[in-house]
Design a protein around this motif. Structure first.
Motif, PDB file in Angstrom:
ATOM      1  N   ILE A  11     -21.081 -50.557  20.666  1.00 23.39           N
ATOM      2  CA  ILE A  11     -20.197 -50.946  19.559  1.00 23.39           C
ATOM      3  C   ILE A  11     -20.097 -49.835  18.518  1.00 23.39           C
ATOM      4  CG2 ILE A  11     -19.926 -52.540  17.594  1.00 23.39           C
ATOM      5  CD1 ILE A  11     -20.930 -54.763  19.400  1.00 23.39           C
ATOM      6  N   LEU A  12     -21.274 -49.250  18.191  1.00 21.39           N
ATOM      7  CA  LEU A  12     -21.254 -48.172  17.191  1.00 21.39           C
ATOM      8  C   LEU A  12     -20.468 -46.974  17.691  1.00 21.39           C
ATOM      9  CD1 LEU A  12     -24.811 -48.186  15.563  1.00 21.39           C
ATOM     10  CD2 LEU A  12     -22.632 -48.896  14.563  1.00 21.39           C
ATOM     11  N   PHE A  15     -16.827 -47.741  17.423  1.00 16.15           N
ATOM     12  CA  PHE A  15     -16.431 -47.678  16.022  1.00 16.15           C
ATOM     13  C   PHE A  15     -16.251 -46.223  15.582  1.00 16.15           C
ATOM     14  CE2 PHE A  15     -17.589 -47.468  11.480  1.00 16.15           C
ATOM     15  CZ  PHE A  15     -16.609 -48.299  10.972  1.00 16.15           C
ATOM     16  N   VAL A  19     -12.820 -44.374  14.326  1.00 18.35           N
ATOM     17  CA  VAL A  19     -12.695 -43.699  13.033  1.00 18.35           C
ATOM     18  C   VAL A  19     -12.153 -42.283  13.235  1.00 18.35           C
ATOM     19  CG1 VAL A  19     -13.995 -42.693  11.109  1.00 18.35           C
ATOM     20  CG2 VAL A  19     -14.434 -45.042  11.831  1.00 18.35           C
ATOM     21  N   VAL A  22      -8.431 -42.359  14.167  1.00 14.33           N
ATOM     22  CA  VAL A  22      -7.554 -42.653  13.023  1.00 14.33           C
ATOM     23  C   VAL A  22      -7.414 -41.420  12.131  1.00 14.33           C
ATOM     24  CG1 VAL A  22      -7.400 -43.967  10.870  1.00 14.33           C
ATOM     25  CG2 VAL A  22      -7.921 -45.145  13.010  1.00 14.33           C
ATOM     26  N   VAL A  23      -8.564 -40.755  11.878  1.00  6.41           N
ATOM     27  CA  VAL A  23      -8.523 -39.569  11.010  1.00  6.41           C
ATOM     28  C   VAL A  23      -7.620 -38.495  11.635  1.00  6.41           C
ATOM     29  CG1 VAL A  23      -9.887 -37.632  10.124  1.00  6.41           C
ATOM     30  CG2 VAL A  23     -10.725 -39.976   9.878  1.00  6.41           C
ATOM     31  N   PHE A  25      -5.222 -38.858  13.836  1.00  9.49           N
ATOM     32  CA  PHE A  25      -3.823 -39.307  13.833  1.00  9.49           C
ATOM     33  C   PHE A  25      -3.176 -39.091  12.461  1.00  9.49           C
ATOM     34  CE2 PHE A  25      -0.747 -42.635  12.823  1.00  9.49           C
ATOM     35  CZ  PHE A  25       0.206 -42.378  13.793  1.00  9.49           C
ATOM     36  N   VAL A  26      -3.915 -39.499  11.421  1.00  6.75           N
ATOM     37  CA  VAL A  26      -3.348 -39.394  10.077  1.00  6.75           C
ATOM     38  C   VAL A  26      -3.127 -37.928   9.701  1.00  6.75           C
ATOM     39  CG1 VAL A  26      -3.833 -39.764   7.631  1.00  6.75           C
ATOM     40  CG2 VAL A  26      -4.228 -41.598   9.274  1.00  6.75           C
ATOM     41  N   VAL A  27      -4.105 -37.083  10.026  1.00 10.94           N
ATOM     42  CA  VAL A  27      -3.980 -35.667   9.675  1.00 10.94           C
ATOM     43  C   VAL A  27      -2.777 -35.062  10.389  1.00 10.94           C
ATOM     44  CG1 VAL A  27      -5.031 -33.384   9.976  1.00 10.94           C
ATOM     45  CG2 VAL A  27      -6.374 -35.276   9.048  1.00 10.94           C
ATOM     46  N   SER A  29      -0.090 -36.667  11.719  1.00 10.03           N
ATOM     47  CA  SER A  29       1.195 -37.241  11.342  1.00 10.03           C
ATOM     48  C   SER A  29       1.602 -36.830   9.928  1.00 10.03           C
ATOM     49  CB  SER A  29       1.174 -38.763  11.473  1.00 10.03           C
ATOM     50  OG  SER A  29       0.307 -39.282  10.488  1.00 10.03           O
ATOM     51  N   ARG A  30       0.639 -36.400   9.119  1.00 10.51           N
ATOM     52  CA  ARG A  30       0.991 -35.949   7.771  1.00 10.51           C
ATOM     53  C   ARG A  30       0.957 -34.432   7.663  1.00 10.51           C
ATOM     54  NH1 ARG A  30       1.665 -39.349   3.852  1.00 10.51           N
ATOM     55  NH2 ARG A  30       1.290 -37.692   2.364  1.00 10.51           N
ATOM     56  N   LYS A 217      12.138 -29.273  16.165  1.00 14.30           N
ATOM     57  CA  LYS A 217      11.349 -29.497  14.951  1.00 14.30           C
ATOM     58  C   LYS A 217       9.855 -29.512  15.310  1.00 14.30           C
ATOM     59  CE  LYS A 217      11.610 -33.387  11.743  1.00 14.30           C
ATOM     60  NZ  LYS A 217      12.509 -34.501  11.500  1.00 14.30           N
ATOM     61  N   PRO A 222      13.120 -33.537  18.284  1.00 16.61           N
ATOM     62  CA  PRO A 222      14.536 -33.215  18.077  1.00 16.61           C
ATOM     63  C   PRO A 222      14.905 -33.257  16.598  1.00 16.61           C
ATOM     64  CG  PRO A 222      14.306 -35.501  18.716  1.00 16.61           C
ATOM     65  CD  PRO A 222      12.915 -34.923  18.727  1.00 16.61           C
ATOM     66  N   TRP A 223      15.921 -32.514  16.240  1.00 19.18           N
ATOM     67  CA  TRP A 223      16.491 -32.634  14.892  1.00 19.18           C
ATOM     68  C   TRP A 223      17.510 -33.772  14.936  1.00 19.18           C
ATOM     69  CZ3 TRP A 223      14.261 -29.794  11.173  1.00 19.18           C
ATOM     70  CH2 TRP A 223      13.583 -28.631  11.550  1.00 19.18           C
ATOM     71  N   LYS A 224      17.414 -34.675  13.972  1.00 21.72           N
ATOM     72  CA  LYS A 224      18.360 -35.789  13.928  1.00 21.72           C
ATOM     73  C   LYS A 224      19.548 -35.381  13.056  1.00 21.72           C
ATOM     74  CE  LYS A 224      18.786 -40.707  12.999  1.00 21.72           C
ATOM     75  NZ  LYS A 224      18.148 -41.908  12.440  1.00 21.72           N
TER      76      LYS A 224
ATOM     77  N   PHE B   7     -27.142 -55.825  15.185  1.00 19.40           N
ATOM     78  CA  PHE B   7     -27.158 -54.762  14.175  1.00 19.40           C
ATOM     79  C   PHE B   7     -28.278 -54.949  13.180  1.00 19.40           C
ATOM     80  CE2 PHE B   7     -22.567 -54.965  15.236  1.00 19.40           C
ATOM     81  CZ  PHE B   7     -22.522 -53.738  15.876  1.00 19.40           C
ATOM     82  N   LEU B  22     -12.499 -45.309   4.620  1.00 22.47           N
ATOM     83  CA  LEU B  22     -11.343 -44.994   5.454  1.00 22.47           C
ATOM     84  C   LEU B  22     -10.080 -45.695   4.945  1.00 22.47           C
ATOM     85  CD1 LEU B  22     -10.879 -43.353   8.045  1.00 22.47           C
ATOM     86  CD2 LEU B  22     -10.985 -45.496   9.296  1.00 22.47           C
ATOM     87  N   TRP B  25      -8.829 -44.063   1.848  1.00 18.53           N
ATOM     88  CA  TRP B  25      -8.183 -42.771   2.113  1.00 18.53           C
ATOM     89  C   TRP B  25      -6.788 -42.969   2.710  1.00 18.53           C
ATOM     90  CZ3 TRP B  25      -7.621 -40.152   7.111  1.00 18.53           C
ATOM     91  CH2 TRP B  25      -7.148 -38.835   6.967  1.00 18.53           C
ATOM     92  N   LEU B  26      -6.682 -43.955   3.663  1.00 20.02           N
ATOM     93  CA  LEU B  26      -5.395 -44.249   4.286  1.00 20.02           C
ATOM     94  C   LEU B  26      -4.378 -44.691   3.242  1.00 20.02           C
ATOM     95  CD1 LEU B  26      -6.183 -46.128   7.610  1.00 20.02           C
ATOM     96  CD2 LEU B  26      -5.139 -43.889   7.310  1.00 20.02           C
ATOM     97  N   TYR B  30      -0.981 -42.612   2.407  1.00 22.85           N
ATOM     98  CA  TYR B  30       0.346 -43.155   2.736  1.00 22.85           C
ATOM     99  C   TYR B  30       1.131 -43.624   1.522  1.00 22.85           C
ATOM    100  CZ  TYR B  30       0.212 -42.734   7.735  1.00 22.85           C
ATOM    101  OH  TYR B  30       0.217 -42.223   8.996  1.00 22.85           O
ATOM    102  N   TYR B 121      18.466 -38.820   8.377  1.00 25.16           N
ATOM    103  CA  TYR B 121      18.787 -37.696   9.250  1.00 25.16           C
ATOM    104  C   TYR B 121      18.236 -36.391   8.671  1.00 25.16           C
ATOM    105  CZ  TYR B 121      22.447 -37.482   5.715  1.00 25.16           C
ATOM    106  OH  TYR B 121      23.119 -37.442   4.519  1.00 25.16           O
ATOM    107  N   ASP B 122      18.128 -35.355   9.530  1.00 23.65           N
ATOM    108  CA  ASP B 122      17.675 -34.048   9.061  1.00 23.65           C
ATOM    109  C   ASP B 122      18.841 -33.230   8.520  1.00 23.65           C
ATOM    110  OD1 ASP B 122      14.897 -34.196   9.917  1.00 23.65           O
ATOM    111  OD2 ASP B 122      15.657 -34.129  11.956  1.00 23.65           O
TER     112      ASP B 122
END
Lengths: 340, 127
Positions: A11-12, A15, A19, A22-23, A25-27, A29-30, A217, A222-224, B7, B22, B25-26, B30, B121-122
């Motif tokens: 489980i750990l 987890f 984590v 997610v980190v 993905f966020v980095v 996507s941003r 891009k 693609p460029w929209k 646990f 987390l 931060w999210l 966002y 759009y771009d």
């Protein structure tokens, strides 16, 4: 006990993995945009260039592109005294040695005129001037008399352009106006500059709505691109396409036009009549080359619905037209670009 | 029964701390409030950057010559009056989304928004 210990570890671990995922993905996507973007007014229109290269010289390359646009304007602007094309139009039928770029575009335009049976004609300069569409001042745009139009048409005809090596001569008083393809040619020139600097560079060039894609891009998306609603405002899109490469251009009746007695007249003329056609509000074209995309739309505005499909097959372009009732028509090639 | 617990208390505290950190931060990354502003370029040079959060009306001059009047209201910007012949800039109306633009070719003015909500759009192809 051991079993519980194993479940706990499992489980750990899950987890921890979640984590980390997610980190990451966020980095990703941003990820901040890595494009160097410059806007400006050049070539008589609004220009926007976005460029990313691993060579770290994006700013220098984009600045060189803007300089190049100014040089091209000094060649292709037929109404700017001193420009190469202005000199050719005032050469009184004598042979003149011209800049190789002007020669290339002239040859292309004459070939395109032949391929479209003269519906596209680069020698309409005198008709454009008669209507006043050579100026940016709408107070000078006017409906000429039928007599004036018939007179100006005597000085039109792509067969009056003759070549001899790198020399050109214009017969019968014709004036060349490359307004239908110069922007598209400029797109090709800038794309070549971008690729010559770095083959894997990405971004786009947008010369007053004539767009060329340097590369996807961020390298893979693609460029929209919005297609402007011909009866809407500057930021009003009627449809969208997604481009990874290639060029897109639009010809339309909505920027340089006059309305007299309820009838709209715009700046693209039928070389046989001296008037604009009233088939389409706009034609948007996607193809490999900017000059083709630009020329195709101009020709299609004149040729109308009976020729557009046939020409699109011949030239291998994708198109979307909007007719005067606002009805949209697309060919099958176009539909490939509607999904990302 | 105690032995059946999966646990330990420290595990739970650790998981809670990581989860709280987390989600904080999210949320921050966002929903970080972006500053909504407009960039005005005149003759290719940066003329002014204005916040769209404060309503105002001002004039744009270039080398002492009046070009246009610009208005900001409720997070949007528009050209109210312009000396250009076609008034395409005035007819463009309000813009508020990132990537939208007002262009006045005769006066060589470009106004675009930054840090606002994106357009759908771009780029836009037009005549």
């Amino acid at each position: 006990m051991q079993k519980i210990q194993r479940i706990r570890t499992l489980i750990l671990s899950i987890f921890t993995l979640a984590v980390v995922a997610v980190v990451i993905f966020v980095v990703i996507s941003r990820r901040p945009p890595q494009y160097y973007v410059r806007r400006g007014i050049a070539f008589g229109t609004d220009v926007k260039i976005a460029y990313a290269t691993r060579k770290k010289n994006a700013e220098a390359v984009v600045n060189a592109m803007f300089d190049e646009l100014n040089k091209l304007n000094n060649i292709f602007n037929p109404y700017k005294p001193g420009s190469e094309l202005y000199k050719l139009n005032h050469s009184n039928g004598k042979w003149m040695e011209v800049d190789p770029r002007l020669l290339d575009v002239l040859k292309y335009s004459i070939k395109f005129a032949r391929d479209t049976n003269g519906d596209f004609d680069p020698t309409l300069g005198r008709v454009v001037v008669l209507w006043g569409f050579n100026t940016d001042n709408p107070h000078k745009w006017k409906l000429p008399s039928p007599y004036e139009i018939a007179n100006a048409l005597k000085d039109v005809g792509y067969r009056n352009v003759e070549f001899d090596g790198n020399r050109v001569r214009l017969l019968n008083n014709v004036w060349v106006d490359l307004g239908g393809i110069a922007k598209g040619y400029a797109v090709d020139v800038l794309l070549a500059m971008a690729k010559a600097n770095d083959k894997s560079s990405t971004g786009y060039v947008d010369i007053g709505g004539d767009i060329g894609i340097i590369g996807p891009k961020y390298g893979n998306q693609p460029w929209k691109i919005g297609i402007r609603n011909p009866r809407g405002t500057m930021n009003d899109a009627i449809s969208y396409v997604y481009l990874y490469k290639g060029t897109i251009a639009t010809s339309g009746d909505y920027e340089r036009y006059i309305i007299v007695n309820g009838k709209r007249y715009y700046h693209i003329f039928n070389p046989k009549t001296g008037y604009s056609s009233n088939y389409f509000e706009s034609v948007t074209t996607i193809s490999k080359s900017g000059i083709l995309s630009d020329a195709f739309g101009t020709a299609a505005m004149i040729g109308g619905p009976s020729k557009i499909g046939k020409w699109a097959n011949e030239f291998g372009v994708a198109y979307m037209s909007i007719n005067e009732e606002g009805k949209i028509q697309k060919n099958s090639l176009w539909k490939d670009y509607e999904k990302p | 029964m105690r032995n059946l617990k999966i646990f330990a208390r420290t595990d739970i505290i650790l998981i809670l701390i990581v989860t709280v950190f987390l989600s904080g931060w999210l949320t921050f990354s966002y929903f970080r409030p972006t500053s909504n502003k407009a960039v005005i370029l005149v003759h290719g040079k940066m003329y002014k950057t204005v916040s769209l959060d404060k309503d105002s009306t001002f004039k744009i001059f270039w080398k002492g010559v009046y070009l246009m009047t610009v208005q900001i209201k409720s997070g949007a910007i528009r050209v109210v009056k312009s000396t250009c012949p076609l008034k395409i800039c005035v007819h463009t109306g309000w813009i508020s989304k990132d990537g939208q633009v007002i262009v006045c070719v005769p006066n060589r003015v470009i106004i675009h928004t930054e840090g606002a909500k994106s357009t759908s759009y771009d780029l836009m192809t037009s005549q």
